[in-house]
Every structure is written in structure tokens, then in C-alpha cells.
Scaffold this motif. Structure first.
Motif, PDB file in Angstrom:
ATOM      1  N   ILE A   1       0.698  -1.133   0.102  1.00  0.00           N
ATOM      2  CA  ILE A   1      -0.113   0.011  -0.040  1.00  0.00           C
ATOM      3  C   ILE A   1       0.988   1.253  -0.003  1.00  0.00           C
ATOM      4  N   LEU A   2       1.892   1.264   0.886  1.00  0.00           N
ATOM      5  CA  LEU A   2       3.091   2.395   0.761  1.00  0.00           C
ATOM      6  C   LEU A   2       3.526   2.584  -0.692  1.00  0.00           C
ATOM      7  N   GLY A   3       3.973   1.497  -1.274  1.00  0.00           N
ATOM      8  CA  GLY A   3       4.436   1.599  -2.430  1.00  0.00           C
ATOM      9  C   GLY A   3       3.391   2.219  -3.594  1.00  0.00           C
ATOM     10  N   VAL A   4       2.092   1.691  -3.487  1.00  0.00           N
ATOM     11  CA  VAL A   4       1.296   2.222  -4.533  1.00  0.00           C
ATOM     12  C   VAL A   4       1.256   3.847  -4.197  1.00  0.00           C
ATOM     13  N   GLU A   5       1.019   3.952  -2.974  1.00  0.00           N
ATOM     14  CA  GLU A   5       0.699   5.581  -2.738  1.00  0.00           C
ATOM     15  C   GLU A   5       1.932   6.366  -2.893  1.00  0.00           C
ATOM     16  N   LEU A   6       3.074   5.746  -2.818  1.00  0.00           N
ATOM     17  CA  LEU A   6       4.308   6.627  -3.480  1.00  0.00           C
ATOM     18  C   LEU A   6       4.243   6.726  -4.754  1.00  0.00           C
ATOM     19  N   PHE A   7       3.889   5.689  -5.711  1.00  0.00           N
ATOM     20  CA  PHE A   7       3.875   5.651  -7.004  1.00  0.00           C
ATOM     21  C   PHE A   7       2.883   6.674  -7.726  1.00  0.00           C
ATOM     22  N   ILE A   8       1.720   6.764  -6.844  1.00  0.00           N
ATOM     23  CA  ILE A   8       0.819   7.719  -7.144  1.00  0.00           C
ATOM     24  C   ILE A   8       1.094   9.223  -7.016  1.00  0.00           C
ATOM     25  N   ARG A   9       1.727   9.474  -5.780  1.00  0.00           N
ATOM     26  CA  ARG A   9       2.021  10.739  -5.408  1.00  0.00           C
ATOM     27  C   ARG A   9       3.198  11.139  -6.104  1.00  0.00           C
ATOM     28  N   LEU A  10       4.318  10.445  -6.465  1.00  0.00           N
ATOM     29  CA  LEU A  10       5.357  10.941  -7.068  1.00  0.00           C
ATOM     30  C   LEU A  10       5.138  11.033  -8.732  1.00  0.00           C
ATOM     31  N   PRO A  11       5.819  12.429  -9.214  1.00  0.00           N
ATOM     32  CA  PRO A  11       5.419  12.639 -10.554  1.00  0.00           C
ATOM     33  C   PRO A  11       5.682  11.894 -11.678  1.00  0.00           C
ATOM     34  N   PHE A  12       5.403  10.649 -11.635  1.00  0.00           N
ATOM     35  CA  PHE A  12       5.610   9.746 -12.716  1.00  0.00           C
ATOM     36  C   PHE A  12       4.929   9.808 -14.011  1.00  0.00           C
ATOM     37  N   ARG A  13       3.631  10.084 -13.718  1.00  0.00           N
ATOM     38  CA  ARG A  13       2.825  10.593 -14.672  1.00  0.00           C
ATOM     39  C   ARG A  13       3.364  11.797 -15.760  1.00  0.00           C
ATOM     40  N   ARG A  14       3.674  12.886 -15.154  1.00  0.00           N
ATOM     41  CA  ARG A  14       4.346  13.809 -15.791  1.00  0.00           C
ATOM     42  C   ARG A  14       5.427  13.352 -16.701  1.00  0.00           C
ATOM     43  N   TYR A  15       6.361  12.739 -16.203  1.00  0.00           N
ATOM     44  CA  TYR A  15       7.390  12.255 -17.205  1.00  0.00           C
ATOM     45  C   TYR A  15       7.142  11.191 -18.046  1.00  0.00           C
ATOM     46  N   ILE A  16       6.122  10.465 -17.793  1.00  0.00           N
ATOM     47  CA  ILE A  16       5.470   9.485 -18.697  1.00  0.00           C
ATOM     48  C   ILE A  16       4.851  10.107 -19.909  1.00  0.00           C
ATOM     49  N   VAL A  17       4.053  11.028 -19.571  1.00  0.00           N
ATOM     50  CA  VAL A  17       3.545  12.010 -20.547  1.00  0.00           C
ATOM     51  C   VAL A  17       4.387  12.585 -21.439  1.00  0.00           C
ATOM     52  N   ALA A  18       5.367  13.248 -20.822  1.00  0.00           N
ATOM     53  CA  ALA A  18       6.410  14.114 -21.744  1.00  0.00           C
ATOM     54  C   ALA A  18       7.232  13.227 -22.554  1.00  0.00           C
ATOM     55  N   LEU A  19       7.399  12.004 -22.133  1.00  0.00           N
ATOM     56  CA  LEU A  19       8.177  10.860 -23.001  1.00  0.00           C
ATOM     57  C   LEU A  19       7.387  10.735 -24.058  1.00  0.00           C
ATOM     58  N   GLY A  20       6.051  10.487 -23.781  1.00  0.00           N
ATOM     59  CA  GLY A  20       5.150   9.929 -25.058  1.00  0.00           C
ATOM     60  C   GLY A  20       5.090  11.244 -26.115  1.00  0.00           C
ATOM     61  N   HIS A  21       4.968  12.409 -25.467  1.00  0.00           N
ATOM     62  CA  HIS A  21       4.841  13.743 -26.483  1.00  0.00           C
ATOM     63  C   HIS A  21       6.041  13.745 -27.183  1.00  0.00           C
ATOM     64  N   VAL A  22       7.289  13.669 -26.683  1.00  0.00           N
ATOM     65  CA  VAL A  22       8.747  13.672 -27.595  1.00  0.00           C
ATOM     66  C   VAL A  22       8.656  12.688 -28.460  1.00  0.00           C
ATOM     67  N   SER A  23       8.063  11.329 -27.974  1.00  0.00           N
ATOM     68  CA  SER A  23       8.294  10.115 -28.963  1.00  0.00           C
ATOM     69  C   SER A  23       7.435  10.375 -30.481  1.00  0.00           C
ATOM     70  N   LYS A  24       6.095  11.019 -29.868  1.00  0.00           N
ATOM     71  CA  LYS A  24       5.275  11.463 -31.051  1.00  0.00           C
ATOM     72  C   LYS A  24       5.911  12.441 -31.930  1.00  0.00           C
ATOM     73  N   LYS A  25       6.428  13.286 -31.352  1.00  0.00           N
ATOM     74  CA  LYS A  25       7.205  14.431 -32.218  1.00  0.00           C
ATOM     75  C   LYS A  25       8.273  14.040 -32.935  1.00  0.00           C
ATOM     76  N   SER A  26       8.879  13.054 -32.541  1.00  0.00           N
ATOM     77  CA  SER A  26      10.182  12.570 -33.355  1.00  0.00           C
ATOM     78  C   SER A  26       9.833  11.612 -34.433  1.00  0.00           C
ATOM     79  N   VAL A  27       8.589  10.907 -34.140  1.00  0.00           N
ATOM     80  CA  VAL A  27       8.020   9.919 -35.180  1.00  0.00           C
ATOM     81  C   VAL A  27       7.461  10.810 -36.381  1.00  0.00           C
ATOM     82  N   ARG A  28       6.798  11.938 -35.974  1.00  0.00           N
ATOM     83  CA  ARG A  28       6.285  12.890 -36.811  1.00  0.00           C
ATOM     84  C   ARG A  28       7.483  13.448 -37.702  1.00  0.00           C
ATOM     85  N   VAL A  29       8.317  13.863 -37.055  1.00  0.00           N
ATOM     86  CA  VAL A  29       9.633  14.755 -37.797  1.00  0.00           C
ATOM     87  C   VAL A  29      10.241  13.697 -38.749  1.00  0.00           C
TER      88      VAL A  29
END
Length: 126
Positions: free
Chosen positions: A11-39
Motif C-alpha cells: 500500500i505504501l508503494g502504491v501510494e508513493l507511485f501515485i504521489r510521485l510525479p511519474f505521470r508527468r514524465y511518462i506523458v512528456a516521454l510520449g509527447h517527445v516520442s510522437k514528435k520525433s516520429v512525426r519529424v
């Protein structure tokens, strides 16, 4: 007692995963990947500018990946420290870290984490 401790650590691990900014960096990684494929697939961009853009996108993807890796290390360290402290404070008859590393411990951790996430989502927790 060891199962209860593992459940609390999950439960501690799940809450840490939710509270740490993983989503922001995963979304940023996805956006950059899409832009590179587009280029890369664009025929209107010269190879020279593709090289320039892909160098920048590669750097951005590497930084996002390193940040995700750093967050995973921090999360692992926090859970490891909590497990070590539980070993010291609670007489459970065995090492929690050894149990979590075993096949049955991993199975328990996965099941408890999935059930916790499911219940947390059903209750509408933020």
C-alpha cells in the motif's frame, strides 16, 4: 505477521507511485516520442533539420527516462528502508526483504497492490 507487513508495504508503494510525479514524465516521454516520429516521417523537412530536431528529442527522451529511473530508485529505497525498519521493530520470524524477493512474496505483493488500486479507484480516491 509477515503477510500483514508486506500488505502495508505494498500500500505504501502504491501510494508513493501515485504521489510521485511519474505521470508527468511518462506523458512528456510520449509527447517527445510522437514528435520525433512525426519529424522522421515528414517529407517536407530536410535531413539536416531532422538531424538537429532528433538530437534535441533524443536528449529530452533521455532526460525523461532518467527522471523516471531516479523516481523508481527513490521509491525502491523508501520501501526498502521501511521494510528494514519493520524487520528491526517487528518480530515476524523472518526477513521481510527475503520474503518479498521470493516467488510467493512477489505474488502476494502483486495481488495486494492490484486489489488496493482497484478498491482505491472504486472509492474514487484522488
Amino acid at each position: 505477521m509477515i503477510y500483514l507487513t508486506v500488505c502495508l508495504l505494498c500500500i505504501l508503494g502504491v501510494e508513493l507511485f501515485i504521489r510521485l510525479p511519474f505521470r508527468r514524465y511518462i506523458v512528456a516521454l510520449g509527447h517527445v516520442s510522437k514528435k520525433s516520429v512525426r519529424v522522421v516521417t515528414s517529407s517536407g523537412i530536410s535531413d539536416h533539420w531532422k538531424e538537429k530536431a532528433l538530437q534535441r528529442y533524443s536528449r529530452d527522451m533521455a532526460l525523461a527516462s532518467l527522471r523516471i529511473g531516479f523516481l523508481l530508485v527513490v521509491m525502491g529505497l523508501l520501501i526498502g528502508i521501511a521494510a528494514y525498519l519493520c524487520d528491526l521493530l517487528l518480530p515476524s520470524g523472518g526477513s521481510i526483504l527475503e520474503f518479498i524477493s521470493s516467488g510467493s512474496g512477489i505474488s502476494v505483493a502483486i495481488i495486494v497492490s492490484c486489489v488496493y488500486v482497484f478498491v482505491r479507484n472504486k472509492l474514487g480516491a484522488p
